[in-house]
Enzyme design. Structure first.
Site, PDB file in Angstrom:
ATOM      1  N   ARG A 166     -34.729  28.361 -25.693  1.00 11.55           N
ATOM      2  CA  ARG A 166     -34.660  26.984 -26.067  1.00 11.55           C
ATOM      3  C   ARG A 166     -34.512  26.745 -27.683  1.00 11.55           C
ATOM      4  NH1 ARG A 166     -34.044  25.939 -21.342  1.00 11.55           N
ATOM      5  NH2 ARG A 166     -34.443  24.090 -20.358  1.00 11.55           N
ATOM      6  N   SER A 239     -35.913  17.387 -19.406  1.00 12.77           N
ATOM      7  CA  SER A 239     -37.304  18.023 -19.873  1.00 12.77           C
ATOM      8  C   SER A 239     -37.789  17.641 -21.427  1.00 12.77           C
ATOM      9  CB  SER A 239     -37.374  19.636 -20.094  1.00 12.77           C
ATOM     10  OG  SER A 239     -37.093  20.270 -18.896  1.00 12.77           O
ATOM     11  N   GLU A 335     -39.323  19.018 -26.545  1.00 11.74           N
ATOM     12  CA  GLU A 335     -37.769  19.674 -26.453  1.00 11.74           C
ATOM     13  C   GLU A 335     -36.842  18.948 -27.212  1.00 11.74           C
ATOM     14  OE1 GLU A 335     -34.969  20.039 -23.264  1.00 11.74           O
ATOM     15  OE2 GLU A 335     -35.986  22.056 -23.042  1.00 11.74           O
TER      16      GLU A 335
HETATM   17  N1  EPU Z   1     -44.261  22.216 -11.393  1.00 16.80           N
HETATM   18  C1  EPU Z   1     -45.297  21.470 -11.073  1.00 16.80           C
HETATM   19  N2  EPU Z   1     -45.324  20.081 -11.445  1.00 16.80           N
HETATM   20  C2  EPU Z   1     -44.122  19.461 -11.775  1.00 16.80           C
HETATM   21  C3  EPU Z   1     -42.902  20.191 -12.196  1.00 16.80           C
HETATM   22  C4  EPU Z   1     -43.064  21.590 -12.086  1.00 16.80           C
HETATM   23  O1  EPU Z   1     -46.145  22.034 -10.746  1.00 16.80           O
HETATM   24  O2  EPU Z   1     -44.132  18.194 -11.977  1.00 16.80           O
HETATM   25  C5  EPU Z   1     -44.143  23.704 -11.562  1.00 16.80           C
HETATM   26  C6  EPU Z   1     -43.632  24.187 -10.105  1.00 16.80           C
HETATM   27  O3  EPU Z   1     -44.686  25.138  -9.616  1.00 16.80           O
HETATM   28  C7  EPU Z   1     -42.308  24.655 -10.223  1.00 16.80           C
HETATM   29  C8  EPU Z   1     -42.353  25.148 -11.536  1.00 16.80           C
HETATM   30  O4  EPU Z   1     -43.169  24.235 -12.508  1.00 16.80           O
HETATM   31  O5  EPU Z   1     -41.908  25.513  -9.213  1.00 16.80           O
HETATM   32  C9  EPU Z   1     -41.094  24.986 -12.555  1.00 16.80           C
HETATM   33  O6  EPU Z   1     -40.457  23.890 -12.382  1.00 16.80           O
HETATM   34  P1  EPU Z   1     -38.976  23.877 -12.245  1.00 16.80           P
HETATM   35  O7  EPU Z   1     -38.152  24.772 -11.833  1.00 16.80           O
HETATM   36  O8  EPU Z   1     -38.579  22.452 -12.293  1.00 16.80           O
HETATM   37  O9  EPU Z   1     -38.857  24.380 -14.082  1.00 16.80           O
HETATM   38  P2  EPU Z   1     -39.302  23.889 -15.333  1.00 16.80           P
HETATM   39  O10 EPU Z   1     -39.849  25.188 -15.963  1.00 16.80           O
HETATM   40  O11 EPU Z   1     -40.088  22.618 -15.230  1.00 16.80           O
HETATM   41  C10 EPU Z   1     -37.204  24.450 -16.726  1.00 16.80           C
HETATM   42  C11 EPU Z   1     -36.216  23.850 -17.692  1.00 16.80           C
HETATM   43  C12 EPU Z   1     -35.268  22.798 -16.785  1.00 16.80           C
HETATM   44  C13 EPU Z   1     -34.518  23.479 -15.741  1.00 16.80           C
HETATM   45  C14 EPU Z   1     -35.481  24.102 -14.959  1.00 16.80           C
HETATM   46  C15 EPU Z   1     -34.540  24.925 -13.974  1.00 16.80           C
HETATM   47  C16 EPU Z   1     -37.489  23.852 -19.823  1.00 16.80           C
HETATM   48  C17 EPU Z   1     -38.089  23.087 -20.974  1.00 16.80           C
HETATM   49  N3  EPU Z   1     -37.047  23.237 -18.751  1.00 16.80           N
HETATM   50  O12 EPU Z   1     -37.972  23.260 -16.321  1.00 16.80           O
HETATM   51  O13 EPU Z   1     -34.456  22.327 -17.717  1.00 16.80           O
HETATM   52  O14 EPU Z   1     -33.632  22.675 -15.133  1.00 16.80           O
HETATM   53  O15 EPU Z   1     -36.217  25.156 -15.844  1.00 16.80           O
HETATM   54  O16 EPU Z   1     -34.466  26.359 -14.352  1.00 16.80           O
HETATM   55  O17 EPU Z   1     -37.472  25.102 -19.783  1.00 16.80           O
HETATM   56  C18 EPU Z   1     -33.853  20.496 -19.267  1.00 16.80           C
HETATM   57  O18 EPU Z   1     -33.978  21.198 -20.302  1.00 16.80           O
HETATM   58  O19 EPU Z   1     -33.768  19.313 -19.497  1.00 16.80           O
HETATM   59  C19 EPU Z   1     -34.225  21.033 -18.058  1.00 16.80           C
HETATM   60  C20 EPU Z   1     -34.086  20.158 -17.077  1.00 16.80           C
END
Ligand code: EPU
Length: 339
Positions: A166, A239, A335
């Site tokens: 990022r 995010s 972010e």
């Molecule tokens: N999780 C929770 N609770 C929540 C959300 C997430 O427990 O409310 C845990 C779950 O275990 C889940 C894990 O976190 O499996 C990962 O969640 P997710 O797959 O939604 O990914 P993220 O790390 O929360 C990142 C990016 C997203 C991107 C997703 C998918 C960042 C800051 N965000 O989110 O990017 O879509 O991975 O690859 O790195 C964005 O930047 O706007 C964005 C949406």
């Protein structure tokens, strides 16, 4: 001069958080020439300026006391081709998702995992957008920009962009010093089929599809639509926070009390923690006060249900930061760009 600067312009429909705010001045540029023209305008000597792309990664805290420059430089052109790759030059004001759909339609692989990310092509290298096991840095060949000091056009090759999670040089040394005008991508003719991210593989099974740029794009669209709010319906900027990176030593300590903490290996000595999990554990998931809150399906996303102000969201984000810090001794940072 032909230049048309609008006074007191509403930004309500130009930011995906749907925050109501005005810009003192507003100017839309569609070509490099009109961008150069405004950069040489007297107004720019006295007023501060802000370049607006898709408005999907910003939070407007107040009316903008300066000139908003809206980037609408368009154009998607194939410039080179060989057996394995196609080079495509894209105007920075193109919509990111439409560019992804263009690639998928042409059977060009590399960005299909990044479908439905809101925003513009020009914003994609700034924070090195990433999702579902893929980052835009892996397909960018070079980035063209106007250097605001010398007002000349410059270019950086991928290796010079200092890409990381990022982040890039455009968020660091070149922050507020340039305007990105064009991004050149190197796309693959042979599908990459990156299904390493678990949710994609299971979605393909549900869709009963073999991996291909088309099916992966469809799978990502389905997954994102289920988990993330549609900004057309609920204001948000994806995010809100970055996933924090902490030392393995600290992680080990936290694991004693929270063995289920969601973490990923980042380097040999550091781990990335799911901020969504931290925020959920701190009790914020689904929180709502008046018109602002935390999305109930993904705690990393802050939302505007209607008439929230930028400051409502900022105050909420600070409370979340403090409570995550108190509970886990981990600092999380936005972010989105707060302007
Ligand atoms: N999780 C929770 N609770 C929540 C959300 C997430 O427990 O409310 C845990 C779950 O275990 C889940 C894990 O976190 O499996 C990962 O969640 P997710 O797959 O939604 O990914 P993220 O790390 O929360 C990142 C990016 C997203 C991107 C997703 C998918 C960042 C800051 N965000 O989110 O990017 O879509 O991975 O690859 O790195 C964005 O930047 O706007 C964005 C949406």
């Amino acid at each position: 001069m032909s230049i048309s600067i609008v006074k007191n312009f509403p930004l309500d429909h130009l930011n995906t958080f749907n925050i109501s705010a005005n810009a003192k001045f507003f100017y839309e540029f569609k070509t490099l020439e009109s961008l150069k023209e405004i950069l040489n305008h007297n107004l720019l000597k006295t007023e501060k300026s802000f370049v607006l792309g898709g408005g999907s990664n910003i939070l407007i805290s107040n009316d903008f006391d300066g000139i908003v420059l809206k980037n609408s430089i368009k154009g998607i052109n194939i410039t080179k081709e060989n057996k394995n790759h196609t080079e495509v030059e894209v105007g920075s004001g193109e919509n990111w998702h439409e560019f992804v759909l263009w690639c998928v339609k042409k059977n060009l692989s590399g960005v299909e995992n990044l479908a439905l990310i809101p925003g513009s092509v020009g914003a994609s290298p700034i924070q090195n957008i990433g999702a579902y096991g893929c980052e835009v840095k892996d397909t960018i060949k070079k980035v063209e920009f106007i250097d605001l000091e010398s007002k000349t056009i410059k270019e950086l090759a991928n290796s010079e962009c200092d890409f990381s999670y990022r982040s890039s040089i455009f968020k660091k040394d070149l922050k507020e010093k340039c305007i990105i005008t064009k991004v050149t991508f190197l796309l693959n003719k042979k599908p990459i089929n990156n299904t390493s991210y678990g949710a994609i593989a299971s979605e393909l099974t549900t869709l009963n599809s073999q991996a291909s740029p088309q099916s992966i794009c469809k799978a990502v669209i389905n997954i994102r639509s289920r988990k993330l709010p549609d900004p057309q319906k609920i204001g948000n900027s994806g995010s809100f926070f970055k996933n924090p990176i902490i030392s393995n030593k600290k992680l080990k300590k936290i694991k004693v009390q929270y063995p289920e903490i969601v973490n990923y290996k980042f380097t040999q000595t550091r781990s990335k923690i799911a901020a969504g999990w931290l925020i959920e554990m701190a009790g914020w998931k689904g929180y709502r006060k008046n018109d602002f809150g935390v999305y109930d399906k993904q705690a990393l996303v802050l939302v505007n249900y209607g008439n929230a102000s930028g400051n409502d969201i900022i105050e909420l984000s600070k409370k979340i930061q403090r409570s995550v810090h108190k509970k886990f001794d981990i600092k999380i940072y936005p972010e989105v760009n707060i302007i």
